[in-house]
Design a protein around this motif. Sequence first.
Motif, PDB file in Angstrom:
ATOM      1  N   THR A 129       9.436  -0.802 -14.034  1.00  0.00           N
ATOM      2  CA  THR A 129       8.240   0.041 -14.011  1.00  0.00           C
ATOM      3  C   THR A 129       7.022  -0.779 -13.627  1.00  0.00           C
ATOM      4  OG1 THR A 129       9.248   1.252 -15.849  1.00  0.00           O
ATOM      5  CG2 THR A 129       6.975   1.795 -15.307  1.00  0.00           C
ATOM      6  N   PHE A 130       6.965  -2.015 -14.119  1.00  0.00           N
ATOM      7  CA  PHE A 130       5.852  -2.896 -13.765  1.00  0.00           C
ATOM      8  C   PHE A 130       5.856  -3.195 -12.268  1.00  0.00           C
ATOM      9  CE2 PHE A 130       4.142  -7.234 -13.194  1.00  0.00           C
ATOM     10  CZ  PHE A 130       2.836  -6.986 -13.584  1.00  0.00           C
ATOM     11  N   GLN A 131       7.045  -3.373 -11.685  1.00  0.00           N
ATOM     12  CA  GLN A 131       7.135  -3.598 -10.241  1.00  0.00           C
ATOM     13  C   GLN A 131       6.493  -2.446  -9.480  1.00  0.00           C
ATOM     14  OE1 GLN A 131      10.937  -4.565  -8.538  1.00  0.00           O
ATOM     15  NE2 GLN A 131      11.441  -6.035 -10.128  1.00  0.00           N
ATOM     16  N   GLY A 132       6.790  -1.212  -9.911  1.00  0.00           N
ATOM     17  CA  GLY A 132       6.209  -0.042  -9.263  1.00  0.00           C
ATOM     18  C   GLY A 132       4.698  -0.020  -9.401  1.00  0.00           C
ATOM     19  N   ALA A 133       4.196  -0.451 -10.558  1.00  0.00           N
ATOM     20  CA  ALA A 133       2.749  -0.492 -10.785  1.00  0.00           C
ATOM     21  C   ALA A 133       2.089  -1.506  -9.852  1.00  0.00           C
ATOM     22  CB  ALA A 133       2.458  -0.838 -12.241  1.00  0.00           C
ATOM     23  N   VAL A 134       2.678  -2.691  -9.736  1.00  0.00           N
ATOM     24  CA  VAL A 134       2.117  -3.731  -8.864  1.00  0.00           C
ATOM     25  C   VAL A 134       2.134  -3.273  -7.406  1.00  0.00           C
ATOM     26  CG1 VAL A 134       2.479  -6.067  -7.960  1.00  0.00           C
ATOM     27  CG2 VAL A 134       2.656  -5.640 -10.413  1.00  0.00           C
ATOM     28  N   LYS A 135       3.212  -2.613  -7.008  1.00  0.00           N
ATOM     29  CA  LYS A 135       3.284  -2.109  -5.634  1.00  0.00           C
ATOM     30  C   LYS A 135       2.131  -1.149  -5.356  1.00  0.00           C
ATOM     31  CE  LYS A 135       6.139   0.554  -2.443  1.00  0.00           C
ATOM     32  NZ  LYS A 135       7.396   1.330  -2.248  1.00  0.00           N
ATOM     33  N   ALA A 136       1.906  -0.204  -6.278  1.00  0.00           N
ATOM     34  CA  ALA A 136       0.833   0.775  -6.089  1.00  0.00           C
ATOM     35  C   ALA A 136      -0.531   0.092  -6.047  1.00  0.00           C
ATOM     36  CB  ALA A 136       0.874   1.812  -7.210  1.00  0.00           C
ATOM     37  N   ILE A 137      -0.755  -0.888  -6.933  1.00  0.00           N
ATOM     38  CA  ILE A 137      -2.036  -1.601  -6.973  1.00  0.00           C
ATOM     39  C   ILE A 137      -2.225  -2.420  -5.695  1.00  0.00           C
ATOM     40  CG2 ILE A 137      -3.277  -3.461  -8.163  1.00  0.00           C
ATOM     41  CD1 ILE A 137      -1.951  -2.376 -10.780  1.00  0.00           C
ATOM     42  N   ASN A 138      -1.160  -3.046  -5.228  1.00  0.00           N
ATOM     43  CA  ASN A 138      -1.242  -3.840  -4.004  1.00  0.00           C
ATOM     44  C   ASN A 138      -1.570  -2.975  -2.793  1.00  0.00           C
ATOM     45  OD1 ASN A 138      -0.976  -6.396  -2.623  1.00  0.00           O
ATOM     46  ND2 ASN A 138       0.937  -5.643  -1.773  1.00  0.00           N
ATOM     47  N   GLU A 139      -0.896  -1.820  -2.712  1.00  0.00           N
ATOM     48  CA  GLU A 139      -1.111  -0.926  -1.568  1.00  0.00           C
ATOM     49  C   GLU A 139      -2.489  -0.272  -1.606  1.00  0.00           C
ATOM     50  OE1 GLU A 139       2.931   1.044  -0.033  1.00  0.00           O
ATOM     51  OE2 GLU A 139       2.523   1.525  -2.123  1.00  0.00           O
ATOM     52  N   ARG A 140      -2.918   0.124  -2.789  1.00  0.00           N
ATOM     53  CA  ARG A 140      -4.131   0.936  -2.891  1.00  0.00           C
ATOM     54  C   ARG A 140      -5.402   0.104  -3.063  1.00  0.00           C
ATOM     55  NH1 ARG A 140      -4.258   6.868  -4.830  1.00  0.00           N
ATOM     56  NH2 ARG A 140      -6.405   7.402  -4.350  1.00  0.00           N
ATOM     57  N   ILE A 141      -5.321  -0.966  -3.852  1.00  0.00           N
ATOM     58  CA  ILE A 141      -6.529  -1.733  -4.182  1.00  0.00           C
ATOM     59  C   ILE A 141      -6.585  -3.059  -3.426  1.00  0.00           C
ATOM     60  CG2 ILE A 141      -7.832  -2.843  -6.034  1.00  0.00           C
ATOM     61  CD1 ILE A 141      -6.718  -0.780  -7.976  1.00  0.00           C
ATOM     62  N   LEU A 142      -5.552  -3.873  -3.576  1.00  0.00           N
ATOM     63  CA  LEU A 142      -5.602  -5.224  -3.010  1.00  0.00           C
ATOM     64  C   LEU A 142      -5.651  -5.208  -1.493  1.00  0.00           C
ATOM     65  CD1 LEU A 142      -3.117  -7.130  -5.358  1.00  0.00           C
ATOM     66  CD2 LEU A 142      -5.554  -6.666  -5.655  1.00  0.00           C
ATOM     67  N   SER A 143      -5.000  -4.228  -0.862  1.00  0.00           N
ATOM     68  CA  SER A 143      -5.029  -4.147   0.603  1.00  0.00           C
ATOM     69  C   SER A 143      -6.440  -3.898   1.118  1.00  0.00           C
ATOM     70  CB  SER A 143      -4.086  -3.045   1.095  1.00  0.00           C
ATOM     71  OG  SER A 143      -4.520  -1.776   0.619  1.00  0.00           O
ATOM     72  N   VAL A 144      -7.253  -3.180   0.336  1.00  0.00           N
ATOM     73  CA  VAL A 144      -8.644  -2.919   0.727  1.00  0.00           C
ATOM     74  C   VAL A 144      -9.520  -4.134   0.407  1.00  0.00           C
ATOM     75  CG1 VAL A 144     -10.659  -1.447   0.333  1.00  0.00           C
ATOM     76  CG2 VAL A 144      -8.374  -0.434   0.393  1.00  0.00           C
ATOM     77  N   MET A 145      -9.308  -4.738  -0.767  1.00  0.00           N
ATOM     78  CA  MET A 145     -10.132  -5.877  -1.169  1.00  0.00           C
ATOM     79  C   MET A 145      -9.833  -7.134  -0.353  1.00  0.00           C
ATOM     80  SD  MET A 145     -10.295  -5.603  -5.326  1.00  0.00           S
ATOM     81  CE  MET A 145     -11.576  -6.865  -5.386  1.00  0.00           C
ATOM     82  N   ASP A 146      -8.580  -7.281   0.083  1.00  0.00           N
ATOM     83  CA  ASP A 146      -8.181  -8.465   0.854  1.00  0.00           C
ATOM     84  C   ASP A 146      -7.811  -8.042   2.274  1.00  0.00           C
ATOM     85  OD1 ASP A 146      -7.425 -11.063   1.549  1.00  0.00           O
ATOM     86  OD2 ASP A 146      -5.374 -10.762   0.852  1.00  0.00           O
ATOM     87  N   GLU A 147      -8.765  -7.463   2.954  1.00  0.00           N
ATOM     88  CA  GLU A 147      -8.496  -6.913   4.283  1.00  0.00           C
ATOM     89  C   GLU A 147      -8.118  -7.993   5.280  1.00  0.00           C
ATOM     90  OE1 GLU A 147     -10.589  -3.705   7.350  1.00  0.00           O
ATOM     91  OE2 GLU A 147     -11.794  -4.738   5.853  1.00  0.00           O
ATOM     92  N   THR A 148      -8.626  -9.226   5.079  1.00  0.00           N
ATOM     93  CA  THR A 148      -8.338 -10.321   6.012  1.00  0.00           C
ATOM     94  C   THR A 148      -6.973 -10.944   5.783  1.00  0.00           C
ATOM     95  OG1 THR A 148      -9.383 -11.932   4.530  1.00  0.00           O
ATOM     96  CG2 THR A 148     -10.791 -10.867   6.183  1.00  0.00           C
ATOM     97  N   GLY A 149      -6.308 -10.614   4.655  1.00  0.00           N
ATOM     98  CA  GLY A 149      -4.985 -11.163   4.379  1.00  0.00           C
ATOM     99  C   GLY A 149      -5.015 -12.598   3.888  1.00  0.00           C
ATOM    100  N   SER A 150      -6.104 -12.995   3.234  1.00  0.00           N
ATOM    101  CA  SER A 150      -6.214 -14.378   2.734  1.00  0.00           C
ATOM    102  C   SER A 150      -5.327 -14.629   1.523  1.00  0.00           C
ATOM    103  CB  SER A 150      -7.666 -14.673   2.351  1.00  0.00           C
ATOM    104  OG  SER A 150      -8.057 -13.896   1.221  1.00  0.00           O
ATOM    105  N   GLY A 151      -4.923 -13.555   0.838  1.00  0.00           N
ATOM    106  CA  GLY A 151      -4.108 -13.704  -0.364  1.00  0.00           C
ATOM    107  C   GLY A 151      -4.924 -13.936  -1.625  1.00  0.00           C
ATOM    108  N   ARG A 152      -6.269 -13.880  -1.497  1.00  0.00           N
ATOM    109  CA  ARG A 152      -7.148 -14.092  -2.643  1.00  0.00           C
ATOM    110  C   ARG A 152      -8.001 -12.843  -2.874  1.00  0.00           C
ATOM    111  NH1 ARG A 152      -6.936 -19.426  -4.139  1.00  0.00           N
ATOM    112  NH2 ARG A 152      -8.601 -19.106  -5.657  1.00  0.00           N
TER     113      ARG A 152
END
Length: 797
Positions: free
Chosen positions: A591-614
């Motif tokens: 279940t945690f894996q699913g949560a991280v996937k959703a957060i990565n797709e929805r939030i981190l992809s927008v915050m880290d648009e350059t793909g720096s990993g930070r």
Amino acid sequence: MTTRGSRSEKVKRIFQQFDGNRDGGLNREEMAALVVAVNPRVKFSDEQINAILDEVFRTYGEFIDGEKGLTYDGLLRTYDDGAGDVDRDFDALGLELNSEDSMGVMVASEASSSSIVDERAIDSQKKQRTAAWAVSPNHGIVFDDTWKIVDDLEILVKRLKSKQAKDGKLKGDNFDAYSDAGWSRELGPSAELSDKRVFWEESGHDYAVFVKELGVLRNRADGARSREEAFDGHMAIGRVLYEHQLFKEALVSFKRACELQPMDVRPHFRAGNCFYVLGKYREAKEEFLLALEAAETGGNQWAYLLPQIYVNLGIALEGEGMVLSACEYYREAAILCPTHFRALKLLGSALFGVGEYRAAVKALEEAIFMKPDYADAHCDLASALHAMGEDERAIEVFQKAIDLKPGHVDALYNLGGLYMDLGRFQRASEMYTRVLAVWPNHWRAQLNKAVSLLGAGETEEAKKALKEALKMTNRVELHDAVFHMKQLQKKKVKPNGGNGEAAFVIVEPSKFKTSGDKTTLRQDLANALQIRAFQKITRLSRCDVELLKKEMRENDVPVSYSGGGLPQKSIRKPNLEEILRKLLNFLKPETFQGAVKAINERILSVMDETGSGRVDLGMFYAILAPIFSGSPEKRKRVAFDALLWRPVNEGNSQVKKVDAVTYIKFLRAIYLPSHGVSELMEIHGETDSSMVSFSEFLVMFDDPDWGFGIMSTLVKLETGDRNRHGRHVCSVCRYPIIGSRFKEVKAHFSLCNQCYSEGKVPPSFRQEEYKFKEYGSESEAVKDKCTCFSLQSNNDP
């Protein structure tokens, strides 16, 4: 399971086949011929061949004998490290083992089964009859007395197996139908676990006697003349027990070996393997980290083992649900050993698991390039292609996985889901039927089969499938599905819009009116439902917003500097995942894996648009705050505090206006993507140096047009989206209404949250405009009805 004799002989036969000049080495020309021959379906370019050879000759430099090239020991090591599959290559070349060699192994195995006090055979026979690991120069048996312990232990295990098989206590499950974990189970020669998992009966008298006699052997190992010999004895005992899948007992021996030589890689690695098989992923991770530390401090001695340690460490992290962290170690393994196809497959699967589909496709295609018959890699590649919308290609790749492994449950189930998405319901039901043939109690496949049959218009067959699903589980969604089917039968409306009449019509937003201020606007509800769905997937709404304040207060994050020279408390994604794991510690790993996937797709992809990993941690906390639990006022306060926590504002009671504006733009881009993406592209006020107080921040936040005014609607959903409304069903989808009920005041039909937000109405109620009143619960509806009656009676003469 491939024995040591057959495995080493296969490598020797492959070596002899390509050692054309019989000089005891494979030069570049001979190695190139081998690579091409064992990959008949792959068309290599000269550049690819040269790149592969450069890597092999560089990685295994210690096994290069001048102009002669790679020695037999070097070729054996490449297979040991996972760079190739011995059985596959041997079969691809059409080679055969010498019959006398095979017989030698068989006779020796029989010889070892006499009794503990029998006279032992000569040294060469010992080596022949022992598993692959025992004669390895780096990981095998060193002392003669250890051979005696191994012989005695083999007899004890055989005796236990004989008694338990006779009593019917020994059980085995065939894992051929499921995706292989692909992990490196051994250091050095790899004696993979067989497809047949053995489960020993540990509560009986026979097992107790076995453990007691095993204790005697352990005492013999402890009584050795030196610490090194004792270590050798416990490692050998552990290896034999592991080979026979007596993992708990093997773990005891490996842990004892760890005590004897704490800085040796091997016992930590094997203890980690045991913990993993036993489902103790945290303990497995800790042992692999100790193995990694020992390997890194041991210099070149263990350097060639690092890829295997990285792979298993990644798998243990995945067992804990830490997929972003696992990706880091799979990458390390692939960098150190570019021909490690399992590392590339695992990397691709993990990237898919966190929603990074393009990177996943690239890694999985590389794994398949190296191992074209890798069914699991084909399955995950198809899933990634489907996620990217390349459905026709995904179907082909799924079919390839099934051709390679006809009973591949994952491929069959996921292909069924793909056909469902495409509306090809008959084909979907066929896939789910095949899943059930392999895994008869797969209730999700049974439920999806019912839904696909319903979509295909085969209502009677769908009802039968649902009844079968109910026998497997009593989950509430099954009961809702049964009720839904009954409603469809009553109305005689086919779910795909059959019967010559569409199941619904979609009305333009301007024709949807509300009755009273308390009824939610259609577009606001649509946006809030999306955010609510994200909350449910991530379970973040179950976390008190005070936890974010605690994280900011207790965790000291080093300050770094962005490309623009501004100080930031930025953090790498794997480290961010560790923080999320603390916040969501109540979730199971999957279940945690699913949560991280959703957060990565929805939030981190927008915050880290350059793909720096930070990621800017303060901004991340502020973005999470509105969807945590707690009063709306408290959520807004924590969001403001998170902005204050950032280095650019730290120590102030106000935040820079540009930061507040950026934050609001991020909120809208992430949670209201149809509104916010273009806004984020053009952030105004970068040069504005003015400051914003908390009260001013609230005005910006609550603005319905340019802020996050949707929050009030979200809070309403949080408190009422589990409310049921008696026997009321939605007039469009026919499902029981859960959450708010939207009643059309003139035609008196009712809609659920979803259908109202999408503007769907029944085709039999066509009107110029529709006016809806929202009821959060049935008590509100009854109260409203009583009020109407009271007003009507007062108006009567």
